[in-house]
Design a protein around this motif. Structure first.
Motif, mmCIF file in Angstrom:
data_model
loop_
_atom_site.group_PDB
_atom_site.id
_atom_site.type_symbol
_atom_site.label_atom_id
_atom_site.label_comp_id
_atom_site.label_asym_id
_atom_site.label_seq_id
_atom_site.Cartn_x
_atom_site.Cartn_y
_atom_site.Cartn_z
ATOM 1 N N ALA A 1 16.653 20.660 27.907
ATOM 2 C CA ALA A 1 15.729 21.490 27.133
ATOM 3 C C ALA A 1 16.236 22.922 27.009
ATOM 4 C CB ALA A 1 14.349 21.474 27.785
ATOM 5 N N ILE A 2 16.915 23.405 28.028
ATOM 6 C CA ILE A 2 17.435 24.774 27.991
ATOM 7 C C ILE A 2 18.741 24.838 27.209
ATOM 8 C CG2 ILE A 2 18.361 26.647 29.411
ATOM 9 C CD1 ILE A 2 16.398 25.888 31.572
ATOM 10 N N VAL A 3 19.666 23.922 27.493
ATOM 11 C CA VAL A 3 21.006 24.006 26.914
ATOM 12 C C VAL A 3 20.998 23.664 25.433
ATOM 13 C CG1 VAL A 3 23.318 22.993 26.985
ATOM 14 C CG2 VAL A 3 22.130 23.543 29.119
ATOM 15 N N LYS A 4 20.334 22.590 25.043
ATOM 16 C CA LYS A 4 20.397 22.128 23.656
ATOM 17 C C LYS A 4 19.252 22.626 22.796
ATOM 18 C CE LYS A 4 20.859 18.016 20.772
ATOM 19 N NZ LYS A 4 21.029 16.547 20.715
ATOM 20 N N TYR A 5 18.036 22.605 23.332
ATOM 21 C CA TYR A 5 16.869 22.931 22.511
ATOM 22 C C TYR A 5 16.366 24.361 22.711
ATOM 23 C CZ TYR A 5 16.875 17.899 21.826
ATOM 24 O OH TYR A 5 17.247 16.614 21.513
ATOM 25 N N TYR A 6 16.993 25.117 23.597
ATOM 26 C CA TYR A 6 16.703 26.546 23.772
ATOM 27 C C TYR A 6 15.223 26.813 24.063
ATOM 28 C CZ TYR A 6 21.228 26.691 21.441
ATOM 29 O OH TYR A 6 22.531 26.482 21.091
ATOM 30 N N LYS A 7 14.626 25.990 24.903
ATOM 31 C CA LYS A 7 13.231 26.191 25.263
ATOM 32 C C LYS A 7 13.105 27.354 26.242
ATOM 33 C CE LYS A 7 11.809 22.738 22.798
ATOM 34 N NZ LYS A 7 11.043 22.967 21.549
ATOM 35 N N THR A 8 12.058 28.135 26.065
ATOM 36 C CA THR A 8 11.836 29.290 26.924
ATOM 37 C C THR A 8 11.203 28.863 28.243
ATOM 38 O OG1 THR A 8 9.650 29.693 25.969
ATOM 39 C CG2 THR A 8 11.546 30.760 24.908
ATOM 40 N N SER B 1 8.483 30.019 29.570
ATOM 41 C CA SER B 1 7.044 29.856 29.425
ATOM 42 C C SER B 1 6.702 28.498 28.808
ATOM 43 C CB SER B 1 6.472 30.984 28.557
ATOM 44 O OG SER B 1 7.073 30.978 27.263
ATOM 45 N N TYR B 2 7.499 28.078 27.821
ATOM 46 C CA TYR B 2 7.265 26.768 27.202
ATOM 47 C C TYR B 2 7.472 25.659 28.225
ATOM 48 C CZ TYR B 2 7.790 22.742 24.098
ATOM 49 O OH TYR B 2 7.651 21.518 23.500
ATOM 50 N N ILE B 3 8.551 25.738 28.988
ATOM 51 C CA ILE B 3 8.825 24.704 29.994
ATOM 52 C C ILE B 3 7.734 24.675 31.049
ATOM 53 C CG2 ILE B 3 10.422 24.052 31.831
ATOM 54 C CD1 ILE B 3 12.692 25.082 30.084
ATOM 55 N N GLN B 4 7.297 25.856 31.466
ATOM 56 C CA GLN B 4 6.281 25.916 32.512
ATOM 57 C C GLN B 4 4.947 25.336 32.052
ATOM 58 O OE1 GLN B 4 5.611 29.867 33.977
ATOM 59 N NE2 GLN B 4 4.299 29.189 35.654
ATOM 60 N N LYS B 5 4.578 25.577 30.806
ATOM 61 C CA LYS B 5 3.275 25.138 30.318
ATOM 62 C C LYS B 5 3.298 23.719 29.740
ATOM 63 C CE LYS B 5 1.776 29.840 29.172
ATOM 64 N NZ LYS B 5 1.350 30.767 28.076
ATOM 65 N N LYS B 6 4.356 23.367 29.024
ATOM 66 C CA LYS B 6 4.385 22.103 28.290
ATOM 67 C C LYS B 6 5.133 20.987 29.016
ATOM 68 C CE LYS B 6 2.339 23.914 24.642
ATOM 69 N NZ LYS B 6 1.002 23.470 24.174
ATOM 70 N N MET B 7 6.193 21.327 29.743
ATOM 71 C CA MET B 7 7.062 20.301 30.296
ATOM 72 C C MET B 7 6.935 20.123 31.806
ATOM 73 S SD MET B 7 10.581 20.988 28.142
ATOM 74 C CE MET B 7 11.360 19.625 29.005
ATOM 75 N N GLU B 8 6.761 21.209 32.524
ATOM 76 C CA GLU B 8 6.797 21.131 33.993
ATOM 77 C C GLU B 8 5.766 20.175 34.580
ATOM 78 O OE1 GLU B 8 7.061 24.139 37.843
ATOM 79 O OE2 GLU B 8 6.980 24.935 35.803
ATOM 80 N N PRO B 9 4.534 20.119 34.069
ATOM 81 C CA PRO B 9 3.595 19.135 34.629
ATOM 82 C C PRO B 9 4.100 17.702 34.533
ATOM 83 C CG PRO B 9 2.416 20.757 33.305
ATOM 84 C CD PRO B 9 3.860 20.996 33.075
#
Length: 261
Positions: free
Chosen positions: A66-73, A75-83
Motif C-alpha cells: 500500500a505504501i510502495v505502489k499505491y502511495y497510501k498515507t 492516516s489512510y492506513i491507520q483508519k481504513k486498513m489497520e483494523p
C-alpha cells in the motif's frame, strides 16, 4: 507484535517437552504427564500460533504494498486498513483454533496435540469409540466430526494461501519499483540530450558577442564537453545503481518467500 505473539504461542506449546500430552501415552512418549484437557490447551496454542504468524506476515506485506505502489498515507492506513490488517489474522487464527477444539480435533500422535484423530499404537485393532483397558481416551476420537476438514483448511492457509500472498505482493512491489526506475532512466537520458545543444548555442552566442575570442570560445566549449561527459557518466552510474536496486529487491523477495518454508 502479532507475529511475535504467534511465535511465542507456538513455541510455548512445545516448551514443556511433552509434559502436556496425556499420561496414558507414557509407554512410548517421554515425559507425558498430562490429560486430554492439557492436550487441548497445547493443541490450541499450536494451531493459533502456527497460523497467526504467517497471516501477520501477509498483513505486513500488504501494508508495504500500500505504501510502495499505491502511495497510501499513514492516516489512510491507520483508519481504513489497520483494523483489517490486525483483525483478519487474529479472527482467522482463533476461528480455526476454537473450531478444532469444538470438533475434538486436538489429539496426540506422540509429538504434539495437533492431530485430528486419536489413534496411538495401543488403538491398533480397536474399533473407534472403544477404550482399551488401562486407558482413558476412546480410540478414534475426532474421526466422526469435521476436524479433519478443518485441519486440512489450516494446512491450506499455511502452505498455499500464505506463500502465494507473500510472493504476489513482493512481486507487485518489485514490478512497480522496476517500472519507476526505467521511467527515471528514460527521463534522465532525454533531459541530458536536450541540454547539450542549448549549452553549445549559448556558448557560441556569448563568444560572438565578446568579439569572437578564439581562446575563450575554446575554453567554454571544453568546459561544456566536460560537463556533458560527467552528466552522461552520472546518468549511467545512476542507471546501474537503479538496476542493482531492482535486482536486490527481486533477490530479497525470492529469499523472503523461500524462507517461509
Amino acid at each position: 507484535f502479532g507475529m511475535a505473539v504467534g511465535d511465542i504461542m507456538f513455541s510455548l506449546s512445545f516448551a514443556t517437552y511433552g509434559a502436556m500430552l496425556p499420561s496414558c501415552l507414557d509407554y512410548y512418549v517421554w515425559n507425558a504427564q498430562g490429560n486430554q484437557a492439557t492436550c487441548n490447551v497445547s493443541g490450541f496454542m499450536t494451531a493459533v500460533g502456527v497460523l497467526m504468524s504467517p497471516l501477520y506476515t501477509c498483513s505486513l506485506n500488504i501494508y508495504s504494498l500500500a505504501i510502495v505502489k499505491y502511495y497510501k498515507t499513514d492516516s489512510y492506513i491507520q483508519k481504513k486498513m489497520e483494523p483489517f490488517l490486525h483483525g483478519v489474522p487474529i479472527v482467522i487464527s482463533l476461528a480455526f483454533g476454537f473450531a478444532l477444539l469444538a470438533t475434538q480435533g486436538y489429539n496426540s500422535h506422540g509429538v504434539s496435540c495437533i492431530d485430528p484423530v486419536y489413534h496411538p499404537p495401543h488403538c491398533i485393532g480397536i474399533e473407534d469409540g472403544q477404550v482399551r483397558e488401562g486407558f482413558k481416551i476412546p480410540c478414534g476420537r475426532g474421526r466422526d466430526g469435521p476436524s479433519a476438514i478443518i485441519f486440512h483448511g489450516v494446512f491450506f492457509l499455511l502452505f498455499v494461501g500464505s506463500p502465494l500472498t507473500i510472493g504476489e505482493t513482493l512481486w507487485m512491489m518489485y514490478r512497480h519499483v522496476s517500472r519507476q526506475e526505467r521511467r527515471m532512466g528514460r527521463y534522465g537520458e532525454g533531459s541530458l540530450d536536450h541540454s547539450v545543444p542549448r549549452e553549445n548555442n549559448n556558448t557560441t552566442t556569448t563568444a560572438s558577442v565578446d568579439g569572437g575570442n578564439g581562446i575563450d570560445n575554446m575554453m567554454r566549449l571544453t568546459a561544456t564537453s566536460v560537463r556533458s561527459s560527467l552528466s552522461r557518466l552520472s546518468s549511467r552510474s545512476n542507471s546501474n545503481q537503479n538496476n542493482s536496486t531492482s535486482r536486490a529487491v527481486m533477490i530479497r523477495a525470492r529469499a523472503y518467500t523461500a524462507a517461509f518454508f
